[in-house]
Design a protein around this motif. Structure first.
Motif, mmCIF file in Angstrom:
data_model
loop_
_atom_site.group_PDB
_atom_site.id
_atom_site.type_symbol
_atom_site.label_atom_id
_atom_site.label_comp_id
_atom_site.label_asym_id
_atom_site.label_seq_id
_atom_site.Cartn_x
_atom_site.Cartn_y
_atom_site.Cartn_z
ATOM 1 N N ALA A 249 -0.303 4.718 0.029
ATOM 2 C CA ALA A 249 1.057 4.209 0.146
ATOM 3 C C ALA A 249 1.815 5.061 1.152
ATOM 4 O O ALA A 249 1.737 6.285 1.123
ATOM 5 C CB ALA A 249 1.755 4.249 -1.206
ATOM 6 N N SER B 17 5.650 5.722 2.760
ATOM 7 C CA SER B 17 7.083 5.439 2.629
ATOM 8 C C SER B 17 7.672 5.279 4.018
ATOM 9 O O SER B 17 7.511 6.152 4.871
ATOM 10 C CB SER B 17 7.790 6.581 1.897
ATOM 11 O OG SER B 17 7.341 6.620 0.565
ATOM 12 N N THR C 69 8.006 0.978 0.421
ATOM 13 C CA THR C 69 6.614 1.413 0.355
ATOM 14 C C THR C 69 5.711 0.393 1.014
ATOM 15 O O THR C 69 5.779 -0.803 0.706
ATOM 16 C CB THR C 69 6.201 1.619 -1.117
ATOM 17 O OG1 THR C 69 7.087 2.572 -1.695
ATOM 18 C CG2 THR C 69 4.767 2.134 -1.208
ATOM 19 N N GLU D 151 1.827 -0.423 1.345
ATOM 20 C CA GLU D 151 0.560 -0.073 0.698
ATOM 21 C C GLU D 151 -0.595 -0.568 1.563
ATOM 22 O O GLU D 151 -0.642 -1.725 1.949
ATOM 23 C CB GLU D 151 0.513 -0.745 -0.677
ATOM 24 C CG GLU D 151 -0.584 -0.247 -1.575
ATOM 25 C CD GLU D 151 -0.542 -0.966 -2.920
ATOM 26 O OE1 GLU D 151 -1.406 -1.832 -3.129
ATOM 27 O OE2 GLU D 151 0.347 -0.669 -3.737
#
Length: 106
Positions: A25, A27, A68, A70
């Motif tokens: 993940a 940010s 986020t 992913e």
């Protein structure tokens, strides 16, 4: 062709990287989400096709400064996807700097 695409990435995948499934993940600041997604999703599609990784942008959380992103797939796919994400973020920074640079001349 396929050969040219590989040349851009400095290292070839190791056997472990191809065999290992992973999820990472990242940010991303809300202000920069646009540069990762691209116009009509062009950039995020390029990340998907260029890396082969699955790319999922999580829904925004109210008042959160980041969203986020992913990435999942083999370790190599995820590594390539991370590089592509980074390059989109970098080019966005450079564009902004160029715009600021132009403004100072007026």
């Amino acid at each position: 062709g396929v050969g040219t695409a590989k040349a851009r990435f400095p290292s070839t995948p190791t056997a472990t990287e191809i065999a290992t499934e992973t999820t990472t993940a990242i940010s991303i600041p809300v202000a920069q989400i646009g540069s990762v997604i691209g116009r009509s999703g062009a950039n995020i599609n390029q990340i998907r096709t260029g890396s082969g990784a699955k790319v999922k942008l999580h829904d925004s959380v109210p008042n959160a400064p980041e969203r986020t992103l992913e990435l999942s797939g083999t370790a190599y796919q995820v590594r390539v996807a991370q590089k592509l994400v980074a390059s989109f973020l970098l080019s966005e920074d450079q564009q902004q700097q160029q715009q600021h640079g132009l403004q100072t001349y007026h």
